[in-house]
Design an enzyme around this catalytic site. Sequence first.
Site: not given
Ligand code: AMP
Length: 197
Positions: A18, A138, A149
């Site tokens: 995404k 990462r 996650r």
């Molecule tokens: P992502 O890159 O979208 O997978 O986000 C990485 C991490 O950032 C997630 O595992 C959460 O710890 C935090 N995070 C990102 N977006 C959100 C959100 N909308 N609400 C809460 N935590 C978030």
Amino acid sequence: MTSTPARLLIIGPQGSGKGTQGVRIAESLGIPAVSTGDVFRANVKEGTELGQQVKAIIDAGDLVPDELTSAIVRDRLEQDDAANGFLLDGYPRNLGQVGDLDVFLEGRGEPLTAVIELSVPRAESIARLSLRAAQQGRADDNEESIAKRLSIYESETAPILDVYRGRGIVDEIDGVGSLDEVYARIVSALSARGITA
Ligand code: AMP
């Protein structure tokens, strides 16, 4: 034909592609891609106060509190470059955040116009995330965090799709295929809604 404003959300499990597709779609439409994960990672990297607040949460694969996350998104969407549209990636991620975003966008009379749901089988997501871990290193791409996650995605994030489905704005896109194939599917779903470059 007047085109529909592009106020978009892209949603899918970690490893669904995404982020990559979101950036590409946003570039083609001339709107900013707003990724909460990217905002958090940049802050962690720069060692800002926000970064220090969220680092342990992110590394563990947990969610940052809604209040903090929603405030960051509101600030970002108030910037000039988001006046004509935006693409959200990774937010909202649970029903509380859907409520926060609704209050903000309805206050402006500018609801979301399309939600792109990227569907990828769990096994494929895990395989892609493991590959990314090897390539990008990462901190949250370790086995334990990945499992957490994905399970948060299934329990908290997937239900928000029902809310948006009820509004008739979800396009489910098959996320298995080459980058170009998946991109073409998204473009075609958006243009069917009058969202075009
Ligand atoms: P992502 O890159 O979208 O997978 O986000 C990485 C991490 O950032 C997630 O595992 C959460 O710890 C935090 N995070 C990102 N977006 C959100 C959100 N909308 N609400 C809460 N935590 C978030």
